[in-house]
Design a protein around this motif. Structure first.
Motif, mmCIF file in Angstrom:
data_model
loop_
_atom_site.group_PDB
_atom_site.id
_atom_site.type_symbol
_atom_site.label_atom_id
_atom_site.label_comp_id
_atom_site.label_asym_id
_atom_site.label_seq_id
_atom_site.Cartn_x
_atom_site.Cartn_y
_atom_site.Cartn_z
ATOM 1 N N SER A 82 -7.831 1.924 -7.304
ATOM 2 C CA SER A 82 -7.740 0.366 -6.818
ATOM 3 C C SER A 82 -7.489 0.204 -5.329
ATOM 4 C CB SER A 82 -6.698 -0.336 -7.697
ATOM 5 O OG SER A 82 -5.488 0.303 -7.212
ATOM 6 N N ILE A 83 -7.437 1.259 -4.727
ATOM 7 C CA ILE A 83 -7.114 1.157 -3.190
ATOM 8 C C ILE A 83 -8.448 1.249 -2.611
ATOM 9 C CG2 ILE A 83 -5.839 2.243 -1.328
ATOM 10 C CD1 ILE A 83 -3.585 2.887 -3.374
ATOM 11 N N ASP A 84 -8.882 0.774 -1.267
ATOM 12 C CA ASP A 84 -10.065 0.749 -0.650
ATOM 13 C C ASP A 84 -9.839 1.492 0.606
ATOM 14 O OD1 ASP A 84 -12.386 0.624 0.712
ATOM 15 O OD2 ASP A 84 -12.177 -1.629 0.948
ATOM 16 N N TYR A 106 -3.594 9.444 1.568
ATOM 17 C CA TYR A 106 -4.342 8.624 0.244
ATOM 18 C C TYR A 106 -4.854 10.030 -0.200
ATOM 19 C CZ TYR A 106 -7.720 6.420 -2.420
ATOM 20 O OH TYR A 106 -8.632 6.049 -3.446
ATOM 21 N N LEU A 162 0.838 -1.185 0.055
ATOM 22 C CA LEU A 162 -0.038 -0.001 -0.107
ATOM 23 C C LEU A 162 0.821 1.170 -0.038
ATOM 24 C CD1 LEU A 162 -2.674 1.576 0.164
ATOM 25 C CD2 LEU A 162 -2.489 1.159 2.526
ATOM 26 N N GLN A 215 2.436 1.644 -3.078
ATOM 27 C CA GLN A 215 1.520 1.914 -4.331
ATOM 28 C C GLN A 215 1.131 3.680 -4.107
ATOM 29 O OE1 GLN A 215 0.202 0.165 -6.836
ATOM 30 N NE2 GLN A 215 2.037 -1.034 -6.131
#
Length: 865
Positions: free
Chosen positions: A658-660, A673, A633, A636
């Motif tokens: 694509s990241i939750d 994020y 993560l 990314q």
């Protein structure tokens, strides 16, 4: 043993002389006999008994063996003769020439005395049988009739070596020590050799054994060996007693040595040096610790090049010497010595199981020959075994005297640390708990090793304190309470830090303060402490202290990759980019697995982004990290950020989508994020034309700002991204959608933006720009914006009165008041007038609690104008 050997020689001579063969002996034996006895009469043959007396056992056996047919011996008798005497002759030489005996010498001769008559039946061996009977029935006659004096005649070395002290059992073990020290004596490069070890460990016995071996070697480099004993106490019949007429100073030593050398018209010291110049001499100083080391060093510096000095001591002399450490016996050798000595004292304790004896030797007797002898001789006097072991004070004091009292306070403190910690310690641990200067610490450790109080195992990278030293110090100089408390507090502090690092590793693994493998060994653990201190100093802009802490970490764990990672990070913060790059590269090369290397590459890419603004190089590094740890993560997020910097917006957006975010566990990570996502849309908007693409541009800003709605709490770093977007929107007063978006966002996030501006002042230029175009905005908005853009902290810091201040931060239930002297926390229960706003001036009563300064009974004095 002497009696058995002489009896065998007597029987061999009788056998040869009475064989009725007048055999001529070879020239070597003839010359040997003539050299020893110049009055020999011709003919010199095997019937000449006077000639045979001058020959030794080996000579006699060779006459019989080489001419066995003349003595009418068959092949089996001849071979058996050789087999017997190949074993006996070396023992005979050790006995006749007063050489140290070896294990089994006595039992071998006992066996020979019992079996030779039956096995070598060609002779009656009457003299040997008579001697054996005397030993069994009247052994005192053996001692009265025996004399060794005339047999010490074959050595070509002038010496005064003492009679070995270990002939009760024979010399046991020490094969490596015998080989190594003998090699040092023959090596021309080493002139001063110190054999160092605890008292009673066997230094003197080992050296005596080596020197007797040395004088029998053909390549012995010395013409003379001078032995001086400086021993002042000894073990006698189980008691430690002071010796009489001992050497107590250097003057006594010179006088004793002077009696052994050629005297000239010079001082004793000069005569000794002159003698050693003319004759290659080995001077042996046994138990040197009893003399003043400084005075001895001056003497040793004057030793001629062709001579050497061999020292036994409980501590080294620190200068000039090649130090060789002797520790306790190998456990198997110690058990063998124990059993033989027990048998010698006619005890039955040696019949116990092997493990029982090992536990006794290892746990109570330190594997020390002296301790074992003291224990068994005490038992032989009828003293209870338990009582002996519970009263070892005299033994320990004897073995440790002249060592501990000569230590410095720093050296004693290190030993007390070992007592408190009760385990082996690494260099890093000692450094952490004691906190000496590095040079002082190394000097102290080296001296403790030279005294054999400590030993160092390179493979484990640990220092060990020997058990006897522990027992001695625990009895005579136990650690004081304040020292124990200091060590305990330092241990608590270290454990707390390790726990903090563990939590950080889990929450934010690619943060510079996240240190991997920090618990792998104690040196890494201690280095981690210094690395964290370095980061703290760097954060406070104390760069000199930061680099000193880094050097400390490096000295403790030079093979720990985190040292180089943190050094790179701090170098970058200090503006030293070359060292930053160099150390990041070293750190990545020293990593042991992909995850560690990915963490270094992550920070390296961050360096290229923040410090160098070299986005292509940063991209290369983060892609390499991604290959090492795919799907991570943190990697990314960094990858998405860097791709947006190089204009690869689509690829960046795909990663982010694509990241939750709901799966993220911390608010900090969610903020990170969202800030990357918002910055991506901001960058997309910046590439659009201000007029032609204004609608799309505003939509990008709107999309960016919408991401903040996903956060329950926006932190200050993320707020700065929002402020930058609002700043961009302030440049578009011609767009109604831009104005609407700007006004709505400021209203929605009023408190957040208000508090953020107190730290950054970012809203001041935004307010100035909007005020110039104020006809596009509402009065209400302009008033709100004005409140946000004021930097209340600068006004607060101008208030000099101690119990007055300005509210600079306000939350639902608490806030902060500042003046020129301090910042105070207040809770809503302390407010007399509760409708406070940021910028209000108040008075209060100052107080303290466990968190710091607080304000009580807060009252409004004036509103900000």
């Amino acid at each position: 043993m002497f009696a058995v050997c002489t009896s065998l020689e007597y029987d061999l001579r009788k056998f040869i002389s009475q064989s009725n063969r007048e055999l001529v002996i070879n020239k070597d034996l003839e010359n040997k006999a003539k050299t020893r006895n110049k009055n020999l009469k011709e003919p010199l043959n095997t019937n000449n008994y006077d000639m045979l007396i001058e020959l030794d056992m080996g000579d006699l056996v060779s006459i019989i063996y080489n001419q066995s047919f003349e003595f009418k011996l068959n092949i089996s008798h001849t071979e058996l003769l050789k087999k017997y005497f190949d074993r006996i002759i070396p023992i005979r030489n050790r006995v006749m020439h007063t050489r140290p005996l070896e294990i089994g010498d006595r039992s071998t001769l006992t066996e020979v005395a019992e079996t030779i008559g039956a096995d070598l039946s060609f002779w009656d061996w009457n003299e040997l049988k008579k001697t054996r009977n005397t030993i069994l029935t009247k052994p005192h006659e053996i001692y009265l009739n025996s004399s060794l004096d005339k047999y010490e005649r074959d050595t070509h070395v002038y010496h005064n070596l003492p009679v070995p002290e270990f002939d009760d059992t024979g010399f046991i073990g020490r094969k490596n020590e015998l080989r190594d020290i003998l090699s040092l004596l023959k090596d021309r490069k080493t002139q001063i050799i110190s054999v160092v070890g605890n008292g009673g460990v066997g230094k003197t016995a080992t050296v005596v054994k080596i020197l007797y071996d040395l004088i029998d070697l053909e390549d012995n480099p010395f013409e003379c060996i001078l032995w001086i004993s400086l021993k002042t106490r000894t073990l006698s019949h189980g008691e430690f007693t002071n010796m009489k007429n001992t050497i107590t100073d250097l003057k006594n030593m010179y006088e004793k040595l002077h009696d052994l050398v050629i005297k000239e018209e010079k001082s004793p010291k000069d005569n000794i040096i002159n003698f050693m110049s003319n004759f290659p001499t080995l001077l042996v100083l046994d138990n040197l610790e009893t003399l003043n080391t400084t005075e001895v060093i001056d003497f040793l510096k004057s030793i001629p090049e062709n001579s050497k000095v061999l020292i036994t001591s409980r501590h080294g002399i620190r200068e000039l010497e090649h130090r060789y450490l002797i520790s306790g016996l190998d456990i198997n050798d110690a058990v063998m010595y124990f059993r033989l000595l027990s048998n010698y004292y006619n005890l039955d304790i040696h019949q116990r199981p092997n493990n029982t004896i090992k536990d006794l030797i290892d746990g109570y007797l330190y594997r020390s020959p002296l301790s074992i002898k003291w224990f068994l001789s005490s038992i032989s006097k009828g003293i209870n075994e338990t009582k002996i072991l519970s009263n070892k004070d005299k033994l320990i004091e004897f073995c440790m005297s002249n060592v501990v009292e000569k230590l410095s306070d720093k050296e004693k403190e290190i030993l007390q640390l070992f007592l408190v910690e009760s385990k082996d310690l690494s260099h890093g641990e000692i450094d952490y708990f004691i906190n000496f200067e590095e040079t002082e610490l190394m000097l102290a450790l080296n001296n403790l090793i030279s005294t054999s109080l400590l030993s160092y195992t390179k493979s484990k990278d640990k220092y060990t304190m020997n058990q006897m030293a522990k027992d001695f110090l625990a009895k005579t100089q136990p650690p004081k309470n304040d020292f124990i408390k200091k060590v305990s507090q330092n241990r608590i502090k270290l454990n707390s830090l390790m726990q903090d690092i563990k939590v950080r590793n889990e929450a934010d693994p690619f943060n510079p303060k996240s240190l991997y493998r920090n618990l792998e060994n104690t040196n890494f653990r201690i280095a981690s402490f210094h690395l964290m201190k370095a980061l703290e100093y760097s954060s406070d802009k104390k760069m000199d202290e930061a680099f000193l802490a880094l050097e400390k970490a490096y000295s403790i764990a030079p093979d720990y990759f985190e040292v180089y990672k943190i050094k790179a990070f701090i170098s970058a913060e200090n503006g030293d980019w070359y060292n930053a790059m160099d150390n990041y590269k070293i750190a990545s090369e020293m990593c042991r697995d992909n995850y560690e290397k990915a963490s270094v590459l992550y920070l390296f890419s961050y360096f290229y982004v923040v410090k160098m603004t070299d986005y292509e190089q940063a991209k290369s590094l983060i892609l390499e990290a991604d290959d090492l740890c795919p799907g991570n993560l943190f990697i990314q997020l960094q990858k998405a950020k860097i791709l947006s910097y190089v204009g690869e917006y689509k690829e960046s957006e795909e990663i982010l989508k694509s990241i939750d975010i709901s799966a993220m566990e911390t608010s900090k990570l969610k903020n990170q994020y969202i800030s990357i996502f918002a910055d991506l849309y901001k960058r997309k908007a910046e590439n659009l034309d201000l007029y032609r693409d204004v609608e799309i541009k505003v939509e990008c800003y709107k999309e960016a700002l919408s991401k903040f709605d996903l956060l329950a709490e926006v932190d200050h770093k993320t707020c700065r991204i929002m402020t930058k977007i609002l700043n961009d929107l302030s440049y578009i007063p011609h767009s109604g959608k831009a104005i609407e978006l700007l006004q709505k966002t400021v209203s929605d996030y009023y408190n957040l933006l208000l508090h953020s501006n107190q730290f950054t002042g970012d809203f001041i230029p935004i307010y100035n720009r909007i005020y110039e175009a104020r006809h596009f905005y509402s009065e209400e908005f302009l008033e709100i914006l004005k409140k946000i853009s004021i930097k209340y902290k600068s006004y607060a810091q101008a208030i000099q009165e101690e119990n007055m201040g300005m509210i600079i931060k306000k939350h639902s239930g608490y806030g902060f008041i500042m003046n020129s002297q301090n910042t105070y926390y207040y809770h809503f229960t302390s407010m007399r007038y509760q409708d406070f706003e940021v910028g209000d001036t108040v008075k209060f009563i100052s107080a303290k609690n466990h968190k710091g300064s607080i304000a009580l009974e807060v009252e409004l004095m004036s509103k900000f104008k």
